[in-house]
Scaffold this active site. Structure first.
Site, PDB file in Angstrom:
ATOM      1  CD  GLU A 252      -2.598  -8.997   3.122  1.00 42.20           C
ATOM      2  OE1 GLU A 252      -1.808  -9.350   2.233  1.00 42.20           O
ATOM      3  OE2 GLU A 252      -3.142  -9.792   3.892  1.00 42.20           O
ATOM      4  CB  CYS A 286      -0.786  -7.649  -4.655  1.00 39.89           C
ATOM      5  SG  CYS A 286      -2.226  -8.559  -4.072  1.00 39.89           S
TER       6      CYS A 286
HETATM    7  P1  NAD Z   1       0.207   2.927  -2.733  1.00 35.81           P
HETATM    8  O1  NAD Z   1       0.924   2.355  -1.572  1.00 35.81           O
HETATM    9  O2  NAD Z   1       0.798   4.082  -3.424  1.00 35.81           O
HETATM   10  O3  NAD Z   1      -1.261   3.350  -2.294  1.00 35.81           O
HETATM   11  C1  NAD Z   1      -2.094   2.474  -1.552  1.00 35.81           C
HETATM   12  C2  NAD Z   1      -3.032   3.320  -0.739  1.00 35.81           C
HETATM   13  O4  NAD Z   1      -2.270   4.050   0.205  1.00 35.81           O
HETATM   14  C3  NAD Z   1      -3.767   4.335  -1.596  1.00 35.81           C
HETATM   15  O5  NAD Z   1      -5.077   4.470  -1.143  1.00 35.81           O
HETATM   16  C4  NAD Z   1      -2.987   5.593  -1.359  1.00 35.81           C
HETATM   17  O6  NAD Z   1      -3.777   6.741  -1.472  1.00 35.81           O
HETATM   18  C5  NAD Z   1      -2.546   5.410   0.062  1.00 35.81           C
HETATM   19  N1  NAD Z   1      -1.387   6.215   0.372  1.00 35.81           N
HETATM   20  C6  NAD Z   1      -0.467   6.685  -0.510  1.00 35.81           C
HETATM   21  N2  NAD Z   1       0.420   7.462   0.130  1.00 35.81           N
HETATM   22  C7  NAD Z   1       0.058   7.458   1.412  1.00 35.81           C
HETATM   23  C8  NAD Z   1       0.570   8.079   2.561  1.00 35.81           C
HETATM   24  N3  NAD Z   1       1.632   8.862   2.484  1.00 35.81           N
HETATM   25  N4  NAD Z   1      -0.053   7.851   3.730  1.00 35.81           N
HETATM   26  C9  NAD Z   1      -1.118   7.032   3.801  1.00 35.81           C
HETATM   27  N5  NAD Z   1      -1.680   6.440   2.757  1.00 35.81           N
HETATM   28  C10 NAD Z   1      -1.089   6.639   1.580  1.00 35.81           C
HETATM   29  O7  NAD Z   1      -0.058   1.732  -3.721  1.00 35.81           O
HETATM   30  P2  NAD Z   1      -0.864   1.754  -5.089  1.00 35.81           P
HETATM   31  O8  NAD Z   1       0.086   1.998  -6.191  1.00 35.81           O
HETATM   32  O9  NAD Z   1      -2.079   2.582  -4.988  1.00 35.81           O
HETATM   33  O10 NAD Z   1      -1.339   0.240  -5.102  1.00 35.81           O
HETATM   34  C11 NAD Z   1      -0.570  -0.754  -5.633  1.00 35.81           C
HETATM   35  C12 NAD Z   1       0.208  -1.478  -4.554  1.00 35.81           C
HETATM   36  O11 NAD Z   1      -0.667  -2.156  -3.690  1.00 35.81           O
HETATM   37  C13 NAD Z   1       1.083  -2.531  -5.170  1.00 35.81           C
HETATM   38  O12 NAD Z   1       2.342  -2.525  -4.548  1.00 35.81           O
HETATM   39  C14 NAD Z   1       0.335  -3.818  -4.871  1.00 35.81           C
HETATM   40  O13 NAD Z   1       1.107  -4.975  -4.854  1.00 35.81           O
HETATM   41  C15 NAD Z   1      -0.230  -3.504  -3.527  1.00 35.81           C
HETATM   42  N6  NAD Z   1      -1.336  -4.416  -3.242  1.00 35.81           N
HETATM   43  C16 NAD Z   1      -1.149  -5.399  -2.302  1.00 35.81           C
HETATM   44  C17 NAD Z   1      -2.168  -6.305  -2.029  1.00 35.81           C
HETATM   45  C18 NAD Z   1      -2.018  -7.391  -0.996  1.00 35.81           C
HETATM   46  O14 NAD Z   1      -3.022  -7.927  -0.556  1.00 35.81           O
HETATM   47  N7  NAD Z   1      -0.816  -7.751  -0.593  1.00 35.81           N
HETATM   48  C19 NAD Z   1      -3.382  -6.189  -2.704  1.00 35.81           C
HETATM   49  C20 NAD Z   1      -3.525  -5.185  -3.653  1.00 35.81           C
HETATM   50  C21 NAD Z   1      -2.498  -4.289  -3.896  1.00 35.81           C
END
Ligand code: NAD
Length: 483
Positions: A252, A286
């Site tokens: 997602e 998102c």
């Molecule tokens: P992100 O990808 O930076 O982080 C998401 C999660 O992944 C966090 O818990 C983070 O700690 C973890 N993460 C970060 N680096 C990682 C790594 N190297 N290995 C494993 N996990 C890691 O995203 P964000 O800025 O925290 O969240 C916003 C993003 O999430 C936006 O792109 C948004 O569109 C997306 N989002 C998508 C949906 C959906 O259902 N499609 C819903 C909500 C948010």
């Protein structure tokens, strides 16, 4: 220092415990920049313990009959309902959204567990007519096994529950790694799971920055599925890591939703609705409507009403009543959004509302609801997901032109169209490349409907009748009677 929750601990094998090396980190309220508590920083040893615990939990849960599973999941829903106020408050202090919106998130979470309490009893197999009379051919569905779940902070409780609820319904066990910014709210949900009678090891929670937690879970062969909600960048990295042990995936990922406003609508009404929807959760959604494409005959009127409504939204600490827009969840996101606005303005976008940190708030990561008119197509704002309180308004003249722009990015999560013409509604909805399309509405996700993306916004569906499928493996059995 105050704990976030009495059980502000890791949950492994039914035990609430600190990280094995005692490490912990501060959790900060984005509205005040104050430390509000701490959570354990799990390491590799904790992650391995969680996988072992999840294996024991799986053996028990997968053999628990669906009617019993259903009762347990329904009890989770009831407990969340009883604790809704405290859970909503945790969401607000950890990630900033206004309290009434946090309560809305909790209600959506209750709905999810209710939905999956029923779905667990509706995993229907299939009987396939055999070629020979001596054969019986059938398909059954089995839990995929241990699931690793990683989520973002913007809907901390809902996003993780979209993974816990179907995993429980399918008979899987799960190791959750909530976003480090909002661990307490997810721990509160895990506490509901335990109190509802979920057996030890079926739901496990590891808090802390990803590092060792994710690398350990991704390398573990017994983790059969990874489900991730977050950015495209991190999603791609997890996909590569998953290849080594051939884990199943649900992704997602990000979005940059277009909104097409045709000339036949009541502009005033649609602009008001749009401005309120855009800034829910500070635009950190998102599926948030972001790129508004308005027919040229109505674009200036739309922009005027939209900017006026955006300018009236009350920004502040989400715990204060009547606040409509809270802070951004992290300083990093606030700085990123500022950069996107500066870049758009340097390329001649007109700032018609917001664009600054609010003058009356000198603490917290706030940013005013912002509206940019006529940004250039090549400005970063038009190509990168803003994930913040910024809307863009551009004008269009023909359908072909606007569809090309709407579909012109690698994102394909949500898209919206406003029109009173049935023909235009069908034509536009059919042409939009997105997993979710709203026609005259911004409601994109409900417990009973499938949510997910196309293109680089990901794959797999959460919620609805498809939600449980990603947690099940199909098994075909061909049975021949020997005489
Ligand atoms: P992100 O990808 O930076 O982080 C998401 C999660 O992944 C966090 O818990 C983070 O700690 C973890 N993460 C970060 N680096 C990682 C790594 N190297 N290995 C494993 N996990 C890691 O995203 P964000 O800025 O925290 O969240 C916003 C993003 O999430 C936006 O792109 C948004 O569109 C997306 N989002 C998508 C949906 C959906 O259902 N499609 C819903 C909500 C948010």
């Amino acid at each position: 220092m105050k704990k976030l929750d009495p059980r502000s601990s890791l949950l492994i094998g039914g035990e609430w415990r600190p990280a094995s090396n005692g490490a912990r980190y501060d959790v900060v309220n984005p509205a005040t920049e104050e430390i509000i508590g701490y959570a354990p920083q799990a390491g590799a040893a904790d992650a391995l313990d969680a996988v072992e615990a999840a294996d024991r939990g799986l053996q028990k849960w997968r053999r628990t009959d669906p009617w019993t599973r259903s009762k347990v999941i329904r009890r989770i829903s009831r407990l969340i309902d009883e604790r809704r106020k405290e859970i909503a408050r945790l969401i607000t202090v950890e990630m900033g959204k206004p309290l009434d919106q946090a309560e809305g998130e909790v209600q959506a979470t209750i709905d999810l567990y209710d939905w999956f309490a029923d779905e667990t009893r509706r995993v229907y197999g299939q009987v396939i007519e055999a070629r020979k009379p001596a054969n019986r051919q059938y398909v059954t569905f089995e839990p995929v096994g241990i699931v690793a779940a990683f989520t973002a902070w913007n809907f901390p409780v809902l996003l993780m529950s979209r993974k816990i609820a179907p995993a429980l319904a399918a008979g899987c066990s799960i190791v959750c790694r909530p976003a480090e910014e909002a661990p307490g709210a997810v721990l509160a949900i895990a506490a509901c799971c335990m109190d509802a009678g979920v057996p030890a090891g079926v739901v496990n929670v590891l808090t802390g920055v990803p590092g060792e937690i994710t690398s350990t879970l991704m390398a573990a062969p017994s983790v059969r599925k990874v489900t991730f909600t977050g950015s495209i960048l991190v999603g791609k990295m997890l996909m590569r890591q998953a290849a080594d042990t051939v884990k199943r995936l649900t992704m997602e990922l990000g979005g940059h939703a277009p909104v097409i406003v045709h000339s036949d609508v009541d502009v005033d009404r649609v602009a008001q609705m749009s401005a309120v929807s855009k800034y829910r959760n500070g635009g950190q959604v998102c599926a948030a409507p972001t790129r508004f494409y308005v027919h040229e005959s109505k674009a200036d009127d739309f922009a005027r009403v939209f900017a006026e409504r955006a300018g009236r939204l009350k920004v502040g600490d989400g715990l204060e009543s009547s606040v409509e827009v809270g802070p951004m969840a992290t300083r990093k996101r606030r700085d990123a959004v500022e950069g996107l606005v500066e870049d758009a303005m340097s390329k001649n976008a007109k700032l018609i509302s917001g664009g600054r940190r609010p003058a009356h708030l000198n603490r917290g990561w706030f940013f005013e609801p912002t509206v940019l008119l006529d940004p250039a197509d090549d400005s970063r704002m038009m190509t990168e997901e803003p994930f913040g309180p910024v809307a863009t308004i551009n004008r269009f003249s023909t359908m072909d032109e606007v569809i090309a722009k709407a579909n012109g990015l690698e994102f394909g999560l949500a898209a919206y169209v406003f029109t009173n013409s049935l023909t235009k509604a069908h034509e536009t909805a059919d042409a939009l490349e997105a997993g979710v399309v709203g026609v005259n509405t911004f409601v994109a996700s409900l417990a009973e409907t499938p949510f997910g993306g196309t293109k680089q916004s990901g794959f797999g569906r959460e919620g609805g009748f498809l939600g449980i499928r990603d947690y099940l493996d199909a098994k075909f059995t061909n049975m021949e009677f020997l005489d």
